[in-house]
Enzyme design. Structure first.
Site, PDB file in Angstrom:
ATOM      1  N   HIS A   1       7.303 -14.197  11.506  1.00  0.00           N
ATOM      2  CA  HIS A   1       6.100 -13.747  10.415  1.00  0.00           C
ATOM      3  C   HIS A   1       4.948 -14.566  10.689  1.00  0.00           C
ATOM      4  O   HIS A   1       3.882 -14.102  10.141  1.00  0.00           O
ATOM      5  CB  HIS A   1       6.699 -14.213   9.147  1.00  0.00           C
ATOM      6  CG  HIS A   1       8.083 -13.518   8.550  1.00  0.00           C
ATOM      7  ND1 HIS A   1       8.184 -12.252   8.734  1.00  0.00           N
ATOM      8  CD2 HIS A   1       9.249 -14.213   8.197  1.00  0.00           C
ATOM      9  CE1 HIS A   1       9.272 -11.971   8.113  1.00  0.00           C
ATOM     10  NE2 HIS A   1      10.072 -12.905   7.765  1.00  0.00           N
TER      11      HIS A   1
ATOM     12  N   ASP B   1      16.855  -9.398  12.704  1.00  0.00           N
ATOM     13  CA  ASP B   1      16.612 -10.467  11.305  1.00  0.00           C
ATOM     14  C   ASP B   1      16.537  -9.502  10.394  1.00  0.00           C
ATOM     15  O   ASP B   1      15.926  -8.396  10.516  1.00  0.00           O
ATOM     16  CB  ASP B   1      15.446 -11.259  11.577  1.00  0.00           C
ATOM     17  CG  ASP B   1      15.376 -12.369  10.462  1.00  0.00           C
ATOM     18  OD1 ASP B   1      15.682 -13.599  10.784  1.00  0.00           O
ATOM     19  OD2 ASP B   1      14.985 -12.076   9.301  1.00  0.00           O
TER      20      ASP B   1
ATOM     21  N   HIS C   1      14.529  -9.386   7.910  1.00  0.00           N
ATOM     22  CA  HIS C   1      13.045  -9.110   7.557  1.00  0.00           C
ATOM     23  C   HIS C   1      12.411  -8.817   8.779  1.00  0.00           C
ATOM     24  O   HIS C   1      12.725  -8.972   9.849  1.00  0.00           O
ATOM     25  CB  HIS C   1      12.613 -10.449   7.057  1.00  0.00           C
ATOM     26  CG  HIS C   1      13.133 -10.773   5.912  1.00  0.00           C
ATOM     27  ND1 HIS C   1      14.210 -11.965   5.787  1.00  0.00           N
ATOM     28  CD2 HIS C   1      13.103 -10.694   4.502  1.00  0.00           C
ATOM     29  CE1 HIS C   1      14.555 -12.138   4.659  1.00  0.00           C
ATOM     30  NE2 HIS C   1      14.007 -11.644   3.863  1.00  0.00           N
TER      31      HIS C   1
ATOM     32  N   ASP D   1      20.396 -13.366   8.732  1.00  0.00           N
ATOM     33  CA  ASP D   1      20.289 -13.351   7.266  1.00  0.00           C
ATOM     34  C   ASP D   1      20.667 -11.886   6.879  1.00  0.00           C
ATOM     35  O   ASP D   1      20.600 -11.672   5.510  1.00  0.00           O
ATOM     36  CB  ASP D   1      18.785 -13.624   6.821  1.00  0.00           C
ATOM     37  CG  ASP D   1      17.862 -13.220   7.680  1.00  0.00           C
ATOM     38  OD1 ASP D   1      17.897 -12.378   8.714  1.00  0.00           O
ATOM     39  OD2 ASP D   1      16.605 -13.344   7.023  1.00  0.00           O
TER      40      ASP D   1
END
Length: 350
Positions: A128, A164, A166, A252
């Protein structure tokens, strides 16, 4: 069976860029991996523990602006405040901690150039972090730094695959115009962080059609992940034929993770790791830990994936999770997205 190189440093078990409420979950999964699962891998695979060298400021500047690096250094000296809009806290020595985390990925990138195998750092995958900003518990983007460092060393076809839950918005932003294949499969829905990664974000310039997003509906299970793997991830990697593969192996997306709304089981991670083992049999594979906030599950899935990618047996790391299925609406939505994406990628090849 392939050699496995694990970035090993006690300091990595203490580094976290999360809010205080998630710090124990983040660091405990690394301690569990080192203390419980790494010894079990060492009994069955050729595993080497690799000391970590911190990244240098010069290496950070491959992917980040000097003003942002200076900003993090200032916040690190002050020892308080935030590095972004609210997710990523500053604390004393956060800059030095970030250098160590990025260094764990770069240490393996250097090693794998000389000794191709499987590299793994449990405290990496900070996807990120953007060129000029922190975000989502990420200070500096080790994936982008490693890719651009490899490019500076003459490595040609580099691929990054991010599983992931996200979207890797920072990796995409930094490398959007770079001739690096980037594939991200991630949750996508109203209010789901970071809100980027739609199918039409295809890159530009030298990176056109090398930025591939597979946004899956929230609540998706193993059948949706299998579709994304078989329809896009595997064919694109086989077509691209990377010389070096970087993986953001966030866990996740596993069913039960407190921060996401996906329902993948160990079966998705088994399929993914087996596919990578087959495709990347003779090239370096650098795996970074990514997200995941159920420590026992995350450490176990990491071990499972490493065992399979190295060509070993992962049965001792499985618990017999039952395949999860998605709603028909979710499956149909993904099929529509994949069809659009495949048509666009086909246009790019002409």
């Amino acid at each position: 069976m392939r050699e496995v190189y694990v970035a090993y440093s006690e300091e990595l078990t203490r580094i976290s860029f999360t809010p205080a409420s998630l710090r124990e979950n983040w660091t405990r999964r690394i301690r569990l991996f080192y203390e419980e699962f790494l010894p079990r891998l060492e009994r069955r695979l050729p595993v080497s523990r690799v000391p970590v060298e911190p990244a240098t400021e010069k290496e950070l500047l491959l992917a980040h602006d000097p003003e942002y690096v200076d900003f993090v250094k200032q916040r690190s000296r002050e020892g308080r405040g935030l590095l972004d809009y609210g997710d990523t806290p500053a604390y004393p020595q956060v800059f030095e901690a970030a250098l160590k985390a990025v260094g764990s990925t770069l240490t393996l990138a250097r090693l794998l150039r000389e000794k191709p195998g499987i590299g793994f750092t449990p405290n990496g995958g900070f996807h990120h972090a953007r060129r000029r900003a922190a975000g989502g518990f990420c200070v500096f983007n080790d994936l982008a730094v490693a890719a651009l460092w490899l490019r500076s060393q003459g490595v040609g076809r580099i691929a990054i695959v991010d599983i992931d839950a996200h979207h890797g918005d920072g990796t995409q932003q930094i490398l959007y115009s770079e001739d690096v294949l980037k594939i991200s499969v991630h949750g996508y829905g109203y209010g789901f962080y970071p809100g980027t990664g739609w199918i039409d974000e295809l890159g530009d310039g030298q990176g056109l059609c090398k930025n591939i997003n597979i946004p899956v509906p929230l609540g998706s299970g193993d059948d949706v992940f299998k579709l994304a793997l078989e329809e896009i991830i595997v064919p694109q990697l086989e077509h691209y034929k990377p010389e070096f593969l970087i993986i953001q192996a966030g866990v996740d997306g596993h069913d039960g993770d407190p921060l996401t709304d996906l329902r993948f089981t160990e079966n998705s991670y088994i399929r993914f790791a087996e596919s990578i083992s087959s495709i990347a049999r003779n090239i370096p594979v650098l795996v970074t830990g990514g997200g995941g906030y159920v420590p026992e599950t995350v450490a176990r899935i990491w071990a499972l994936e490493l065992a399979l990618m190295a060509g070993g047996d992962a049965r001792e790391f499985t618990v017999g999770e039952v395949e999860s299925s998605s709603s028909m609406a979710a499956v149909n939505a993904l099929r529509d997205r994949l069809n659009w994406l495949k048509n666009k990628l086909e246009e790019c090849s002409h």
